[in-house]
Scaffold this active site. Sequence first.
Site, short mmCIF file in Angstrom:
data_model
loop_
_atom_site.label_atom_id
_atom_site.label_comp_id
_atom_site.label_asym_id
_atom_site.label_seq_id
_atom_site.Cartn_x
_atom_site.Cartn_y
_atom_site.Cartn_z
N TYR A 8 1.62 11.05 -3.51
CA TYR A 8 1.69 11.71 -4.81
C TYR A 8 1.60 13.06 -4.81
O TYR A 8 0.94 13.50 -5.70
CB TYR A 8 0.72 10.84 -5.80
CG TYR A 8 0.91 9.37 -5.57
CD1 TYR A 8 1.91 8.62 -5.95
CD2 TYR A 8 -0.21 8.59 -5.11
CE1 TYR A 8 2.14 7.16 -5.73
CE2 TYR A 8 -0.12 7.20 -4.78
CZ TYR A 8 1.04 6.59 -5.26
OH TYR A 8 0.75 5.17 -5.17
N ARG B 268 -1.52 16.41 -9.23
CA ARG B 268 -2.81 15.78 -9.24
C ARG B 268 -3.88 16.34 -9.82
O ARG B 268 -4.55 15.75 -10.68
CB ARG B 268 -3.34 14.94 -7.95
CG ARG B 268 -2.13 14.19 -7.19
CD ARG B 268 -2.42 13.06 -6.18
NE ARG B 268 -3.26 12.16 -6.89
CZ ARG B 268 -4.53 12.06 -6.85
NH1 ARG B 268 -5.16 13.04 -6.04
NH2 ARG B 268 -5.14 10.96 -7.22
N PRO C 181 0.88 -1.21 0.03
CA PRO C 181 -0.11 0.01 -0.05
C PRO C 181 0.89 1.11 0.00
O PRO C 181 1.94 1.40 0.63
CB PRO C 181 -0.68 -0.20 1.31
CG PRO C 181 0.07 -1.09 2.36
CD PRO C 181 1.03 -1.78 1.31
N GLY C 182 0.28 2.34 -0.57
CA GLY C 182 1.04 3.44 -0.74
C GLY C 182 -0.02 4.69 -0.19
O GLY C 182 -0.13 5.02 0.79
N ARG C 183 -0.94 4.94 -1.23
CA ARG C 183 -1.84 6.22 -0.92
C ARG C 183 -2.38 5.94 0.43
O ARG C 183 -2.74 6.81 0.93
CB ARG C 183 -2.73 6.19 -2.14
CG ARG C 183 -3.62 7.01 -2.03
CD ARG C 183 -4.89 6.93 -3.12
NE ARG C 183 -4.67 6.69 -4.20
CZ ARG C 183 -4.27 7.35 -5.37
NH1 ARG C 183 -4.50 8.61 -5.40
NH2 ARG C 183 -3.63 6.69 -6.42
N CYS D 185 2.39 29.65 -15.36
CA CYS D 185 2.01 30.06 -16.63
C CYS D 185 1.48 29.14 -17.57
O CYS D 185 1.60 28.97 -18.47
CB CYS D 185 3.08 30.94 -17.28
SG CYS D 185 3.93 31.98 -16.43
N1 LLP Z 1 2.83 -1.34 -5.92
C1 LLP Z 1 3.14 -1.01 -7.37
C2 LLP Z 1 3.84 -1.84 -8.27
C3 LLP Z 1 2.52 0.45 -7.57
O1 LLP Z 1 2.80 0.51 -8.98
C4 LLP Z 1 1.93 1.18 -7.10
C5 LLP Z 1 1.47 2.07 -7.55
C6 LLP Z 1 1.57 0.73 -5.41
C7 LLP Z 1 2.06 -0.63 -5.25
C8 LLP Z 1 0.99 1.59 -4.53
O2 LLP Z 1 -0.18 1.91 -4.87
P1 LLP Z 1 -1.21 2.59 -3.90
O3 LLP Z 1 -1.38 1.85 -2.87
O4 LLP Z 1 -0.69 3.93 -3.63
O5 LLP Z 1 -2.57 2.63 -4.67
N2 LLP Z 1 0.56 9.13 -9.11
C9 LLP Z 1 -1.12 8.55 -9.01
C10 LLP Z 1 -0.70 7.08 -8.50
C11 LLP Z 1 0.16 6.22 -9.18
C12 LLP Z 1 0.28 4.93 -8.51
C13 LLP Z 1 1.29 4.17 -9.40
N3 LLP Z 1 1.59 2.91 -8.82
C14 LLP Z 1 -1.80 9.26 -8.15
O6 LLP Z 1 -1.53 10.38 -7.75
O7 LLP Z 1 -3.19 9.08 -8.29
#
Ligand code: LLP
Length: 417
Positions: free
Chosen positions: A373, A312, A274-276, A345
């Site tokens: 992000y 974003r 998990p990231g977000r 700009c």
């Molecule tokens: N694992 C892999 C292989 C990934 O490519 C990603 C995110 C994650 C885990 C984490 O995913 P999450 O839990 O954060 O959904 N910049 C975009 C989001 C790009 C996500 C890319 N990959 C935004 O601001 O919505």
Amino acid sequence: MNLISDIDGVAHVEGVALPAIAARFGTPCYVYSRAALTAAYDAYAAALAGRDARICYAVKANSNLAILNVFARLGAGFDIVSGGELARVVAAGGDPAKVVFSGVGKTRAEMRQALEAGIYCFNVESASELEHLNTVAGELGKRAPIALRVNPNVDPKTHPYISTGLKSAKFGVAFDAARELYRRARDLPHLEIRGIDCHIGSQLLDPQPAADAAAKVLELVDALAADGIVFSHIDLGGGMGIRYQDENVLSTADYLAPMLGVLKDRKEKLLVEPGRSLVGNAGLLLTRVEVLKHGEEKNFAVVDAAMNDLARPALYDAWHTIRKVGAGDTVATAAQRYEIVGPICESGDFLGHDRELALAEGDLLAILSAGAYGMAMSSNYNTRPRVAEVMVDGAAAHLIRRRETVAELLAPESLLP
Ligand code: LLP
């Protein structure tokens, strides 16, 4: 949990007033809450309790060293996508033995760096990468631990830019090719098969696609067992969505339940990335209104943050809730509809459209759900120094990244002789 609480009419993050943060560190700045980061991590830990599991925080969401350190102290592993992110994990006190390395284009130098650091697993995304990795590991006299990232062809039902699990995506190896590739991996002398991986997309609100993907992965695991290929772990990626506006968001436990239901009591270790959902709602972008422009068609509030600080909205047309911070610091004005824009700009430089706010120049605004992000995707466009980052921990506010200076931006460049 709400990141902001109002105490005597003043917006606070934990025990610290946002106007005090603006006064001390300047604006724009990102503000994070250690308690919120910890609560988000604990929700995963609780949902996975009783199972052999590891939470590998996706560093790309927010790679500040202090944030990585908070998760490292909680016992997290990490999902990285570059040698730079690996260096960050190590610098933040993370354990390389808990790192998985994803990405479609790992360079040989990055492979070497990761092998030397002793990471837990490479998530291999193509047939070529398998061969490259075998060669690099052989040169170092090592065996590279691998999982294949398989593409289950499941529609994650999210924004097309962040959908990764469909056949048309550049990610992973085709589901139907995976069995053959695992046999190839087994025959390569410098690889050691550890697991299987998939990640279908980001900002997923419906838990079913992740459960469907898990079911397809298990199908493959069972088929491979017949070939004598067994795994010590199954990595089901990240992707759980968060609330930005009024999305119907499940709790972490409820989101993971269908997926865990598919896994039942499988004994392979479960990895998630998990990231977000670990950082998104633990951070906000604090910005100040520089100029109000009341036009015939639209009103503009020009703030000191811009698309280079938070990409974003411009990139995905993403909604971030924007609220005024601190009452009593400005003369009361009537609420009007504003375009909240930055000074850059181009017309794509907006942070929010059509927001009803009572504003005066000098007001502070908090752009919410900006922990993921946000800073990680910021740039120096328009020669704007990247902003400061502050972490609140109880009654204390710590500067975790100082604001860049223009001199630092110019330093790497040189004139022709
Ligand atoms: N694992 C892999 C292989 C990934 O490519 C990603 C995110 C994650 C885990 C984490 O995913 P999450 O839990 O954060 O959904 N910049 C975009 C989001 C790009 C996500 C890319 N990959 C935004 O601001 O919505």
